[in-house]
Design a protein around this motif. Sequence first.
Motif, PDB file in Angstrom:
ATOM      1  N   VAL A 130       0.836  -1.203   0.000  1.00  0.00           N
ATOM      2  CA  VAL A 130       0.000   0.000   0.000  1.00  0.00           C
ATOM      3  C   VAL A 130       0.877   1.261   0.000  1.00  0.00           C
ATOM      4  O   VAL A 130       1.775   1.410   0.832  1.00  0.00           O
ATOM      5  N   GLY A 131       0.626   2.133  -0.956  1.00  0.00           N
ATOM      6  CA  GLY A 131       1.362   3.399  -1.046  1.00  0.00           C
ATOM      7  C   GLY A 131       0.461   4.546  -0.629  1.00  0.00           C
ATOM      8  O   GLY A 131      -0.553   4.345   0.032  1.00  0.00           O
ATOM      9  N   SER A 132       0.828   5.766  -1.006  1.00  0.00           N
ATOM     10  CA  SER A 132      -0.074   6.891  -0.752  1.00  0.00           C
ATOM     11  C   SER A 132       0.260   8.123  -1.569  1.00  0.00           C
ATOM     12  O   SER A 132       1.403   8.343  -1.963  1.00  0.00           O
ATOM     13  N   ILE A 133      -0.774   8.917  -1.730  1.00  0.00           N
ATOM     14  CA  ILE A 133      -0.660  10.190  -2.438  1.00  0.00           C
ATOM     15  C   ILE A 133       0.313  11.138  -1.733  1.00  0.00           C
ATOM     16  O   ILE A 133       1.021  11.904  -2.382  1.00  0.00           O
ATOM     17  N   THR A 134       0.358  11.066  -0.393  1.00  0.00           N
ATOM     18  CA  THR A 134       1.175  12.042   0.330  1.00  0.00           C
ATOM     19  C   THR A 134       2.686  11.788   0.150  1.00  0.00           C
ATOM     20  O   THR A 134       3.490  12.647   0.493  1.00  0.00           O
ATOM     21  N   GLY A 135       3.045  10.615  -0.397  1.00  0.00           N
ATOM     22  CA  GLY A 135       4.457  10.366  -0.702  1.00  0.00           C
ATOM     23  C   GLY A 135       4.810  10.803  -2.114  1.00  0.00           C
ATOM     24  O   GLY A 135       5.970  10.746  -2.513  1.00  0.00           O
ATOM     25  N   ASN A 136       3.802  11.235  -2.868  1.00  0.00           N
ATOM     26  CA  ASN A 136       4.010  11.616  -4.268  1.00  0.00           C
ATOM     27  C   ASN A 136       3.959  13.132  -4.435  1.00  0.00           C
ATOM     28  O   ASN A 136       2.889  13.737  -4.367  1.00  0.00           O
ATOM     29  N   THR A 137       5.106  13.722  -4.710  1.00  0.00           N
ATOM     30  CA  THR A 137       5.170  15.186  -4.780  1.00  0.00           C
ATOM     31  C   THR A 137       4.662  15.728  -6.117  1.00  0.00           C
ATOM     32  O   THR A 137       4.758  16.931  -6.364  1.00  0.00           O
ATOM     33  N   ASN A 138       4.125  14.863  -6.963  1.00  0.00           N
ATOM     34  CA  ASN A 138       3.466  15.356  -8.181  1.00  0.00           C
ATOM     35  C   ASN A 138       1.971  15.584  -7.940  1.00  0.00           C
ATOM     36  O   ASN A 138       1.191  15.633  -8.878  1.00  0.00           O
ATOM     37  N   THR A 139       1.574  15.687  -6.673  1.00  0.00           N
ATOM     38  CA  THR A 139       0.183  15.966  -6.315  1.00  0.00           C
ATOM     39  C   THR A 139       0.150  17.114  -5.309  1.00  0.00           C
ATOM     40  O   THR A 139       1.165  17.402  -4.663  1.00  0.00           O
ATOM     41  N   LEU A 140      -1.031  17.709  -5.137  1.00  0.00           N
ATOM     42  CA  LEU A 140      -1.178  18.761  -4.122  1.00  0.00           C
ATOM     43  C   LEU A 140      -0.937  18.188  -2.731  1.00  0.00           C
ATOM     44  O   LEU A 140      -0.187  18.744  -1.933  1.00  0.00           O
ATOM     45  N   ALA A 141      -1.574  17.044  -2.462  1.00  0.00           N
ATOM     46  CA  ALA A 141      -1.438  16.433  -1.137  1.00  0.00           C
ATOM     47  C   ALA A 141       0.029  16.130  -0.813  1.00  0.00           C
ATOM     48  O   ALA A 141       0.456  16.272   0.335  1.00  0.00           O
ATOM     49  N   GLY A 142       0.785  15.760  -1.821  1.00  0.00           N
ATOM     50  CA  GLY A 142       2.191  15.427  -1.610  1.00  0.00           C
ATOM     51  C   GLY A 142       3.070  16.647  -1.426  1.00  0.00           C
ATOM     52  O   GLY A 142       4.265  16.522  -1.147  1.00  0.00           O
TER      53      GLY A 142
ATOM     54  N   ALA B 201       2.167  -4.821  -7.186  1.00  0.00           N
ATOM     55  CA  ALA B 201       1.378  -3.602  -7.372  1.00  0.00           C
ATOM     56  C   ALA B 201       1.348  -2.763  -6.103  1.00  0.00           C
ATOM     57  O   ALA B 201       1.563  -3.259  -4.998  1.00  0.00           O
ATOM     58  N   SER B 202       1.092  -1.469  -6.298  1.00  0.00           N
ATOM     59  CA  SER B 202       0.868  -0.568  -5.173  1.00  0.00           C
ATOM     60  C   SER B 202      -0.413   0.205  -5.469  1.00  0.00           C
ATOM     61  O   SER B 202      -0.991   0.071  -6.554  1.00  0.00           O
ATOM     62  N   LEU B 203      -0.854   0.983  -4.517  1.00  0.00           N
ATOM     63  CA  LEU B 203      -2.093   1.736  -4.736  1.00  0.00           C
ATOM     64  C   LEU B 203      -2.207   2.908  -3.766  1.00  0.00           C
ATOM     65  O   LEU B 203      -1.557   2.929  -2.717  1.00  0.00           O
ATOM     66  N   TYR B 204      -3.027   3.857  -4.156  1.00  0.00           N
ATOM     67  CA  TYR B 204      -3.517   4.893  -3.251  1.00  0.00           C
ATOM     68  C   TYR B 204      -5.018   4.659  -3.155  1.00  0.00           C
ATOM     69  O   TYR B 204      -5.744   4.867  -4.134  1.00  0.00           O
ATOM     70  N   PRO B 205      -5.492   4.195  -2.000  1.00  0.00           N
ATOM     71  CA  PRO B 205      -6.899   3.801  -1.913  1.00  0.00           C
ATOM     72  C   PRO B 205      -7.876   4.970  -1.788  1.00  0.00           C
ATOM     73  O   PRO B 205      -9.090   4.753  -1.796  1.00  0.00           O
ATOM     74  N   GLY B 206      -7.373   6.200  -1.686  1.00  0.00           N
ATOM     75  CA  GLY B 206      -8.224   7.356  -1.403  1.00  0.00           C
ATOM     76  C   GLY B 206      -7.947   7.824   0.017  1.00  0.00           C
ATOM     77  O   GLY B 206      -7.243   7.146   0.768  1.00  0.00           O
TER      78      GLY B 206
ATOM     79  N   TYR C 231       0.886   1.379 -10.009  1.00  0.00           N
ATOM     80  CA  TYR C 231       0.387   2.113  -8.834  1.00  0.00           C
ATOM     81  C   TYR C 231      -1.065   2.486  -9.152  1.00  0.00           C
ATOM     82  O   TYR C 231      -1.309   3.375  -9.958  1.00  0.00           O
ATOM     83  N   TRP C 232      -1.994   1.747  -8.565  1.00  0.00           N
ATOM     84  CA  TRP C 232      -3.409   1.954  -8.886  1.00  0.00           C
ATOM     85  C   TRP C 232      -4.006   3.111  -8.105  1.00  0.00           C
ATOM     86  O   TRP C 232      -3.669   3.320  -6.937  1.00  0.00           O
ATOM     87  N   SER C 233      -4.901   3.817  -8.747  1.00  0.00           N
ATOM     88  CA  SER C 233      -5.714   4.824  -8.062  1.00  0.00           C
ATOM     89  C   SER C 233      -7.125   4.725  -8.627  1.00  0.00           C
ATOM     90  O   SER C 233      -7.357   3.992  -9.586  1.00  0.00           O
ATOM     91  N   TRP C 234      -8.026   5.494  -8.039  1.00  0.00           N
ATOM     92  CA  TRP C 234      -9.420   5.450  -8.474  1.00  0.00           C
ATOM     93  C   TRP C 234      -9.907   6.864  -8.735  1.00  0.00           C
ATOM     94  O   TRP C 234      -9.528   7.798  -8.017  1.00  0.00           O
ATOM     95  N   ASN C 235     -10.750   7.003  -9.731  1.00  0.00           N
ATOM     96  CA  ASN C 235     -11.299   8.334  -9.973  1.00  0.00           C
ATOM     97  C   ASN C 235     -12.645   8.480  -9.282  1.00  0.00           C
ATOM     98  O   ASN C 235     -13.057   7.614  -8.512  1.00  0.00           O
ATOM     99  N   LYS C 236     -13.324   9.586  -9.566  1.00  0.00           N
ATOM    100  CA  LYS C 236     -14.559   9.891  -8.835  1.00  0.00           C
ATOM    101  C   LYS C 236     -15.625   8.809  -8.957  1.00  0.00           C
ATOM    102  O   LYS C 236     -16.435   8.630  -8.067  1.00  0.00           O
ATOM    103  N   ASN C 237     -15.610   8.110 -10.079  1.00  0.00           N
ATOM    104  CA  ASN C 237     -16.616   7.058 -10.259  1.00  0.00           C
ATOM    105  C   ASN C 237     -16.154   5.722  -9.692  1.00  0.00           C
ATOM    106  O   ASN C 237     -16.725   4.689  -9.988  1.00  0.00           O
ATOM    107  N   SER C 238     -15.079   5.791  -8.908  1.00  0.00           N
ATOM    108  CA  SER C 238     -14.503   4.572  -8.360  1.00  0.00           C
ATOM    109  C   SER C 238     -14.053   3.592  -9.446  1.00  0.00           C
ATOM    110  O   SER C 238     -14.170   2.384  -9.299  1.00  0.00           O
ATOM    111  N   SER C 239     -13.589   4.149 -10.564  1.00  0.00           N
ATOM    112  CA  SER C 239     -12.978   3.302 -11.588  1.00  0.00           C
ATOM    113  C   SER C 239     -11.477   3.326 -11.370  1.00  0.00           C
ATOM    114  O   SER C 239     -10.891   4.390 -11.173  1.00  0.00           O
ATOM    115  N   SER C 240     -10.868   2.158 -11.448  1.00  0.00           N
ATOM    116  CA  SER C 240      -9.435   2.099 -11.201  1.00  0.00           C
ATOM    117  C   SER C 240      -8.668   2.547 -12.441  1.00  0.00           C
ATOM    118  O   SER C 240      -9.152   2.396 -13.565  1.00  0.00           O
TER     119      SER C 240
END
Length: 401
Positions: A226-238, A303-308, A363-372
Amino acid sequence: MALQAAFSLPSAISNPKEGKCAAVHVKDSSLSGISMRDHLRDDLLLPTTFVKDFKKRDAAFIVVRAQTATTAPIVKDSQPEQKKTERQFNVVVTGASSGLGLATAKALAELGNWHVIMACRNFLKAEKAAKSVGIPKENYTVMHLDLASLESVRQFVDNFRRSGRPLDVLVCNAAIYQPTAKEPSFTAEGFELSVGTNHLGHFLLARLLLDDLKQSDYPMKRLIIVGSITGNTNTLAGNVPPKANLGDLRGLAGGLNGVGSSPMIDGGEFDGAKAYKDSKVCNMLTMQEFHQRYHEETGITFASLYPGCIATTGLFREHVPLFRLLFPPFQKYITKGYVSEEEAGKRLAQVVSDPGLEKSGVYWSWNKNSSSFENQLSKEASDTEKARKLWDISEKLVGLA
Ligand code: LMG
Ligand code: NDP
Ligand code: PMR
């Protein structure tokens, strides 16, 4: 200060060095001119793979027949009567006593064919948690694992092997986050606790269990970290300070013990929030290095992912009460990055079991419709040279080299 810094981020976000493109927003809510939907750059980076109908897909289980392992292991559920005689698939989920891990265990148990080995540091808590969410007895086993002790990791592996169960999927999910700690704390072997637990404990576990995965006859063997958005500096959260940065790994090479060397991977001053984010970068780099080294040879999917943003979990237990109060509504109504534990659990269960998510190194993520979709990692989190160096140093620290 953190807020101020976070709100002056757009330049960092569109930093061309990170290979990002400017985002086009429609109907964005914004704070101080900054799009609060930048977290949805997840959606903005165009998905190459969509798996839209998870439920339907999962109905089409793939089942292993123990007796035909080397010949024709796949049977679709067009022959449902055969299911009863097939073995369950075994998945080890670390940190399944709360939050995402527990929700994933529940979601997998609901799929029917899965047996979840809940690898937890608090046996009683895990047992109670499994009961409280109604996981049927035949779908789980609690086994003790304290990732903050390499000895415990080795014992877990021995115990698991003694159980005689094949290992079909491993999920490295457990984590600790210490945003308010002023001083570092340490694992049994003396590594700073967040990196020691989230990265080094899992690194040893995954390395040891790789052999077990190799031996399984299950056709969709996976190792998920399991990964996360906050470790990715190509995002606002990161880009909310403190930002993840492994530097040249000099602190890690020094043993992260805070005595002869820094407790931080980059050799800097201790910062609990940064240590967590650094550990997530390690998780994502480790997944890629596993892919690089072992995917072709073993066929295992890494695989890794950011689950939201699962803003209600125990991860934030050490944060200040005001943060814990405001963080969920902030994520729900302002950033819109919020996801419930149940939904996040379904997402991780999808990465475990969905035949459509078999691609390795993703590195999987999901969009607003919960599509991976396959998301893009930051420059540092996809640095192949750093991944190799991290692997080599980690091997030494956990006693594998
Ligand atoms: C730091 O804490 C630690 O000090 C540091 O050591 C390190 O650990 C770091 O990253 C880890 O954290 C900082 C943290 C603690 O504060 C923040 O950074 C902000 C927290 C963000 C979450 C709360 C935002 C609250 C926004 C209000 C939400 C309400 C809900 C809304 C519902 C809406 C309806 C439509 O500090 C705190 O926890 C204290 C938090 C105090 C927050 C003060 C409020 C500031 C609000 C500004 C935000 C935006 C508001 C916007 C408005 C707009 C409109 C549309
Ligand atoms: P929780 O705190 O709810 O769950 C973390 C789990 O890890 C708990 O079961 C905890 O056990 C376990 N754990 C902690 N330390 C150890 C240890 N030394 N040995 C064994 N298990 C341990 O947090 P989440 O569910 O939110 O976190 C799960 C994963 O999701 C983490 O990898 C986190 O980084 C990731 N994540 C979370 C996000 C979020 O918004 N919450 C966003 C992105 C990623 P115990 O119950 O005993 O405390
Ligand atoms: Mg963040 C814009 C989107 C967004 C998203 C998706 C997250 C996810 N966060 C976003 C924005 C912001 N956060 C902004 C603008 C701020 C400043 C107000 C902000 C602040 C903030 C704090 C203080 N956020 C946090 C914290 C934490 O302590 C959490 C953290 O960093 O844990 C490491 C956190 C998180 N924000 C997220 C996610 C998913 C987390 C937590 C968990 C994690 O990455 O594993």
